[in-house]
Design a protein around this motif. Structure first.
Motif, PDB file in Angstrom:
ATOM      1  N   LEU A  82      -9.171  11.246  -6.983  1.00 31.34           N
ATOM      2  CA  LEU A  82      -8.769  10.792  -5.927  1.00 31.34           C
ATOM      3  C   LEU A  82      -7.609  11.602  -5.026  1.00 31.34           C
ATOM      4  N   THR A  83      -6.912  12.474  -5.561  1.00 30.39           N
ATOM      5  CA  THR A  83      -6.041  13.219  -4.858  1.00 30.39           C
ATOM      6  C   THR A  83      -6.834  14.228  -3.952  1.00 30.39           C
ATOM      7  N   GLU A  84      -7.825  14.837  -4.560  1.00 35.98           N
ATOM      8  CA  GLU A  84      -8.596  15.935  -3.807  1.00 35.98           C
ATOM      9  C   GLU A  84      -9.222  15.170  -2.780  1.00 35.98           C
ATOM     10  N   THR A  85      -9.697  13.932  -2.903  1.00 35.38           N
ATOM     11  CA  THR A  85     -10.669  13.421  -1.871  1.00 35.38           C
ATOM     12  C   THR A  85      -9.683  12.945  -0.698  1.00 35.38           C
ATOM     13  N   VAL A  86      -8.460  12.572  -0.990  1.00 33.04           N
ATOM     14  CA  VAL A  86      -7.518  12.410   0.260  1.00 33.04           C
ATOM     15  C   VAL A  86      -7.181  13.480   0.912  1.00 33.04           C
ATOM     16  N   ARG A  87      -6.880  14.550   0.152  1.00 36.18           N
ATOM     17  CA  ARG A  87      -6.421  15.695   0.490  1.00 36.18           C
ATOM     18  C   ARG A  87      -7.332  16.355   1.592  1.00 36.18           C
ATOM     19  N   GLN A  88      -8.598  16.272   1.201  1.00 33.78           N
ATOM     20  CA  GLN A  88      -9.699  16.986   1.981  1.00 33.78           C
ATOM     21  C   GLN A  88     -10.148  16.049   3.109  1.00 33.78           C
ATOM     22  N   LEU A 101       5.932  -4.524  -1.163  1.00 31.56           N
ATOM     23  CA  LEU A 101       6.621  -3.243  -0.596  1.00 31.56           C
ATOM     24  C   LEU A 101       5.499  -2.102  -0.264  1.00 31.56           C
ATOM     25  N   ARG A 102       5.852  -1.557   0.819  1.00 35.28           N
ATOM     26  CA  ARG A 102       4.946  -0.409   1.166  1.00 35.28           C
ATOM     27  C   ARG A 102       5.743   0.672   1.007  1.00 35.28           C
ATOM     28  N   VAL A 103       5.055   1.931   0.543  1.00 35.43           N
ATOM     29  CA  VAL A 103       5.777   3.181   0.347  1.00 35.43           C
ATOM     30  C   VAL A 103       5.200   4.357   0.830  1.00 35.43           C
ATOM     31  N   LEU A 104       5.870   5.128   1.517  1.00 38.47           N
ATOM     32  CA  LEU A 104       5.630   6.304   2.271  1.00 38.47           C
ATOM     33  C   LEU A 104       5.841   7.609   1.489  1.00 38.47           C
ATOM     34  N   ILE A 105       4.951   8.671   1.296  1.00 40.78           N
ATOM     35  CA  ILE A 105       5.252   9.866   0.316  1.00 40.78           C
ATOM     36  C   ILE A 105       4.650  11.002   1.167  1.00 40.78           C
ATOM     37  N   PHE A 106       5.315  12.169   0.865  1.00 41.56           N
ATOM     38  CA  PHE A 106       4.944  13.458   1.449  1.00 41.56           C
ATOM     39  C   PHE A 106       4.422  14.181   0.209  1.00 41.56           C
ATOM     40  N   PRO A 107       3.202  14.224   0.186  1.00 44.76           N
ATOM     41  CA  PRO A 107       2.499  14.653  -1.237  1.00 44.76           C
ATOM     42  C   PRO A 107       2.600  16.269  -1.499  1.00 44.76           C
ATOM     43  N   GLU A 108       2.626  16.854  -0.286  1.00 44.79           N
ATOM     44  CA  GLU A 108       2.816  18.365  -0.173  1.00 44.79           C
ATOM     45  C   GLU A 108       4.001  18.791  -1.011  1.00 44.79           C
ATOM     46  N   SER A 113      -2.950  25.268   6.803  1.00 39.53           N
ATOM     47  CA  SER A 113      -3.423  24.467   6.074  1.00 39.53           C
ATOM     48  C   SER A 113      -2.622  23.864   5.142  1.00 39.53           C
ATOM     49  N   MET A 114      -2.941  22.604   4.451  1.00 41.33           N
ATOM     50  CA  MET A 114      -2.128  21.965   3.845  1.00 41.33           C
ATOM     51  C   MET A 114      -1.949  22.776   2.461  1.00 41.33           C
ATOM     52  N   LEU A 115      -0.483  22.153   1.745  1.00 43.29           N
ATOM     53  CA  LEU A 115      -0.433  22.792   0.564  1.00 43.29           C
ATOM     54  C   LEU A 115      -1.119  21.845  -0.442  1.00 43.29           C
ATOM     55  N   PRO A 116      -1.180  22.235  -1.809  1.00 48.03           N
ATOM     56  CA  PRO A 116      -1.636  21.415  -2.873  1.00 48.03           C
ATOM     57  C   PRO A 116      -0.916  20.094  -3.049  1.00 48.03           C
ATOM     58  N   PHE A 117      -1.616  19.127  -3.094  1.00 49.10           N
ATOM     59  CA  PHE A 117      -0.922  17.942  -3.130  1.00 49.10           C
ATOM     60  C   PHE A 117      -0.388  17.450  -4.737  1.00 49.10           C
ATOM     61  N   LYS A 118       0.818  17.063  -4.832  1.00 47.35           N
ATOM     62  CA  LYS A 118       1.511  16.641  -6.095  1.00 47.35           C
ATOM     63  C   LYS A 118       0.643  15.238  -6.244  1.00 47.35           C
ATOM     64  N   TYR A 178       0.672  -1.129   0.033  1.00 43.59           N
ATOM     65  CA  TYR A 178       0.203   0.021  -0.039  1.00 43.59           C
ATOM     66  C   TYR A 178       0.962   1.331  -0.001  1.00 43.59           C
ATOM     67  N   VAL A 179       0.088   2.321  -0.192  1.00 45.21           N
ATOM     68  CA  VAL A 179       0.945   3.600  -0.289  1.00 45.21           C
ATOM     69  C   VAL A 179       0.345   4.552   0.944  1.00 45.21           C
ATOM     70  N   ILE A 180       1.218   5.086   1.584  1.00 49.69           N
ATOM     71  CA  ILE A 180       0.881   5.786   2.821  1.00 49.69           C
ATOM     72  C   ILE A 180       1.293   7.390   2.376  1.00 49.69           C
ATOM     73  N   VAL A 181       0.358   8.495   2.571  1.00 53.72           N
ATOM     74  CA  VAL A 181       0.803   9.567   2.324  1.00 53.72           C
ATOM     75  C   VAL A 181       0.562  10.358   3.580  1.00 53.72           C
ATOM     76  N   CYS A 182       1.487  11.275   3.813  1.00 55.48           N
ATOM     77  CA  CYS A 182       1.430  11.987   5.130  1.00 55.48           C
ATOM     78  C   CYS A 182       1.816  13.642   4.871  1.00 55.48           C
ATOM     79  N   ASN A 183       1.194  14.367   5.586  1.00 46.21           N
ATOM     80  CA  ASN A 183       1.509  15.836   5.788  1.00 46.21           C
ATOM     81  C   ASN A 183       3.019  15.831   5.987  1.00 46.21           C
ATOM     82  N   HIS A 184       3.789  17.165   5.749  1.00 44.75           N
ATOM     83  CA  HIS A 184       5.042  17.302   5.856  1.00 44.75           C
ATOM     84  C   HIS A 184       5.211  18.598   6.479  1.00 44.75           C
TER      85      HIS A 184
END
Length: 307
Positions: free
Chosen positions: A246-252, A167-174, A182-187, A94-100
């Motif tokens: 998908l990006t906007e749903t997760v970001r929200q 493999l699992r992957v962690l990414i900081f999408p900001e 507030s969070m930055l727009p996600f890449k 799976y993919v983990i996305v986290c704020n940075h």
């Protein structure tokens, strides 16, 4: 003779002055703690790299890096609270996305990342001496954000590796550090990766550090950091056309969770976890309920598979 006395007096005065500054000057206190943080990372990377080299480049070496970083929370008096860790107890990739927010995110990252999980980092990190070497030996995936074609190639290659090696992957999408409210727009790279590999996404939110850390105000004290892992977002059947939604749903969902954590005084201890806007409340806290997914439906005409 006088010069010797003055020299010895100076040797005695400097440590005392440094101690007083550390105790009573917030800016000096901040820089001392940051210097220790960076020196610890470099020292541990230097010490552990030869041991990791015996195994070669392997995701299993992430255990060494994790063990090296975990003690830092005790040195700094930072208490870690984790909600929703049971969501990560699945066997598939799976993919983990986290704020940075800051380099302190490393402490939160090692608190929750499961086995066989590696971050995606900017390529510049690979050239930072023994730290870069240790990261490479640990299987950390490097991406050149300035070269789009190279980045796309890395994402495609990583998607295949995730399925082949579980493999699992962690990414900081900001994409960069952000201590704003507030969070930055996600890449979209993380979401293209998840869709291409057809693996779920787990949003992870680290509470704001405002109570105890601020690089702008040069503040670094002790405090509590709360990490909330939200229910998974499925990507089965989604195609590249669905990535923007998908990006906007997760970001929200992550933004709502961050706002909730901010309103609760940066993650102070609570008897139980409040409901999450736009997320299933069941299973959101540690040991409560069963995991549920955030709904993301394929658009009409979307093609199933990795795209």
């Amino acid at each position: 003779m006088m010069e010797v006395v003055l020299f010895h007096g100076l040797l005695l005065f400097l440590p005392l002055a440094a101690l007083l500054l550390y105790r009573y000057n917030a800016t000096f206190h901040y820089f001392c703690k940051m210097a220790f943080f960076n020196c610890w990372i470099v020292a541990m990377a230097t010490l552990l790299s030869p041991f990791a080299a015996f195994r070669g480049r392997s995701v299993e070496n992430m255990r060494l890096l994790r063990a090296a970083i975990l003690p830092l929370k005790h040195f700094y008096g930072i208490k870690m609270q984790v909600w929703g860790s049971e969501h990560l107890n699945i066997k598939e990739p799976y993919v983990i996305v986290c704020n940075h927010q800051a380099s302190l995110d490393l402490m939160g990252m090692v608190e929750v990342i499961p086995d066989r999980c590696v971050p995606i980092a900017k390529k510049e990190l690979m050239y930072m001496g023994t730290v870069g070497w240790a990261c490479w030996l640990s299987g950390i995936i490097f991406i050149d954000r300035q070269k789009r074609e190279d980045a796309i190639h890395v994402i495609s290659q990583t998607a295949r590796t995730m399925q082949r090696e579980n493999l699992r992957v962690l990414i900081f999408p900001e994409g960069t550090r952000n201590q704003d409210k507030s969070m930055l727009p996600f890449k979209r790279g993380a979401f293209h990766l998840a869709v291409k590999a057809q693996v779920p996404i787990f949003p992870m939110v680290i509470s704001p550090y405002w109570d105890f850390f601020s690089s702008k105000d040069k503040k670094f004290t002790s405090g509590t950091c709360t990490i909330r892992i939200l229910p998974k977002v499925e990507t089965q059947g989604l195609s590249p056309k669905d990535v923007p939604e998908l990006t906007e749903t997760v970001r929200q969902a992550m933004a709502d969770a961050l706002a909730d954590m901010s309103a609760n005084h940066c993650g102070d201890q609570r008897a139980e976890q409040p409901p999450l806007p736009h997320c299933a409340a069941a299973g959101a806290g540690r040991g409560t309920g069963s995991p549920q997914s955030l709904p993301v439906s394929p658009k009409p005409g979307a093609v199933s598979g990795p795209g």
